[in-house]
Design a protein around this motif. Structure first.
Motif: not given
Length: 460
Positions: A440-460
């Motif tokens: 999950h976290r690896n997938i998020k890093s592709v779509f949102d490399p800087d982690g700005i979208l809804n941080p602290g949830r799934v994939g964070s």
């Protein structure tokens, strides 16, 4: 107007009419429909176009500012509470139905369109938007897609994920993508559309959604059966499904809910029943009559049945549906705070789960009413407490841990339709396992490399 540096920069970018940062607005957007969770945003932005969404996301990426996309805020998992501050991106100004196409059985909408608004619009063409979450009068299509919302028709028709053909979305990089399209069959590449559905704003922000429509049923009919307890009602549910009937509606209320609803709505419900089973179907008049009569017969001969009644007309049917839909507000009247959760278990385990939830309520001296979707094993335990009683709040939180662990022990899940958000995040690792969570976290890093979208949830 606080006019912070962040607000000033966004006003320069979009104009003053798109940016709110006064104390009242910040407070209003600090919560969603989930109690016990609050986070104060620094600023609220109300984009009117995909281009403006992209501009805001680009700005947020460069400034490393959290950004939380939000619809009506009716979700029940704290998915849109800005726990790390930053920007709340309200999508409620993007509320156009762009197209209703009867020939292709689809609609194209912006994310701020409400579920009921879309269904009423397509009804004029003899069509139906099938998903029907309990908050459909206010919940938005964008929010439904973000949480893959369920509803009363899930057993027969499926949930939101079954009715989305494609989306336009803005990634955490500010880039705009289109996934899927207008085709029922399209297997070119990975199914990014399905990946985005239920991602809770952590991978992308929806700006346009293409939905599947269905012909509107010509008839519908409903009935209600009362049982001594939920175990007996569960046996009837198993018999209905085993008979080959796939009903549009198969819902239950426990005794706590029955009493609360009757006191609230005065519908003539049997307050002494241990469980109420609401059943119904839609389709052609002939098929509906046959299915509902068969379900009534099955219920009438089931163990522990007290009474079975068919709704004689549309008004009576609407009253039965209202009994189910008003369960939450009816329970909410019993205390100053109600915590509505959702778990799903294999259908044969439903009565066992409900009985265990009742024991959990006794263990922590809490009032817990349980209602839900009997056909698919999705239960909604609702805890009613005094929000100003710190000890009671603490006991409620402990009971939730027991309820989520119960679901997993029975081979179920911590959420069937509400989503993970912040409310269930502490239990996600237990559900997914380390390898899946890392994926999950690896997938998020592709779509949102800087982690700005809804941080602290799934994939964070």
């Amino acid at each position: 107007m606080a006019d912070t540096p962040l607000a000033q920069a966004l006003r320069s970018l979009l104009g003053p009419d798109r940016v709110l940062d006064d104390p009242a607005a910040r407070e209003a957007y600090s919560r969603d429909a989930t109690p016990l969770f609050k986070g104060l945003p620094e600023v609220i932005v109300t984009p009117h176009s995909t281009a403006e969404v992209s501009e805001v996301v680009n700005f947020a990426r460069k400034s490393k500012t959290p950004i939380i996309a939000r619809g009506a805020g009716s979700n029940l998992c704290a998915a849109t509470v800005p726990l790390q501050g930053g920007i709340v991106l309200s999508m409620m100004q993007m509320k156009k139905i762009l197209e209703v196409n009867r020939n292709e059985l689809l609609a194209v909408v912006q994310p701020g369109v409400s579920t009921q608004q879309l269904d009423e619009a397509v009804a004029k063409e003899g069509l139906m938007y099938v998903p029907d979450p309990g908050s459909k009068t206010v919940s938005t299509i964008g929010g439904n897609v973000a949480t893959s919302a369920g509803g009363l028709r899930g057993l027969k028709y499926g949930t939101t994920k079954n009715y989305i053909l494609g989306v336009e979305a803005v990634l955490g990089t500010g880039e705009i993508i289109r996934t899927g399209g207008r085709l029922v069959k399209d297997v070119a590449g990975y199914d990014i559309t399905r990946l985005l559905i239920g991602s809770e704003g952590t991978l992308a922000i929806f700006t346009e959604i293409t939905t599947v429509l269905s012909p509107r049923p010509k008839a519908s009919k409903y009935g209600v059966a009362y049982f001594n307890n939920l175990a007996d009602a569960s046996v009837a549910v198993d018999s209905v499904v085993a008979s080959g009937i796939l009903p549009a509606t198969l819902e239950f209320l426990d005794n706590t809910c029955i009493k609360a609803v009757e006191d609230f709505a005065h519908l003539g419900l049997d307050n002494d029943a241990g469980a109420l089973l609401l059943f119904g179907d839609d389709g052609s008049a002939e098929s509906v009559s046959k299915a509902v009569t068969e379900m009534a017969d099955i219920s009438s001969s089931a163990r522990g049945v007290r009474a079975v009644t068919l709704a004689p007309d549309v008004a009576a049917a609407e009253a039965l549906l209202y009994a189910r839909r008003c369960s939450l507000p009816a329970l909410a009247r019993l205390g100053s705070m109600s915590i509505l959760e959702d778990i799903s278990v294999p259908r044969p385990q439903m009565s066992k789960a409900a009985d265990a939830i009742e024991r959990i309520g006794e263990k922590y001296s809490l009032l817990i009413g349980t209602f839900g979707h009997a056909g698919d094993g999705n239960l909604h335990p609702t805890i009613v407490i005094n929000k100003d009683d710190a000890d009671e709040v603490a006991r409620a939180e402990k009971s939730l841990a027991d309820i989520f662990n119960l679901a997993l022990d029975l081979g179920g899940t911590i959420t069937g339709e509400h989503g993970v958000g912040s409310a269930k995040l502490p239990y996600l690792r237990q559900k997914l396992g380390d390898v899946s969570l890392a994926l999950h976290r690896n997938i998020k890093s592709v779509f949102d490399p800087d982690g700005i979208l809804n941080p602290g949830r799934v994939g964070s």
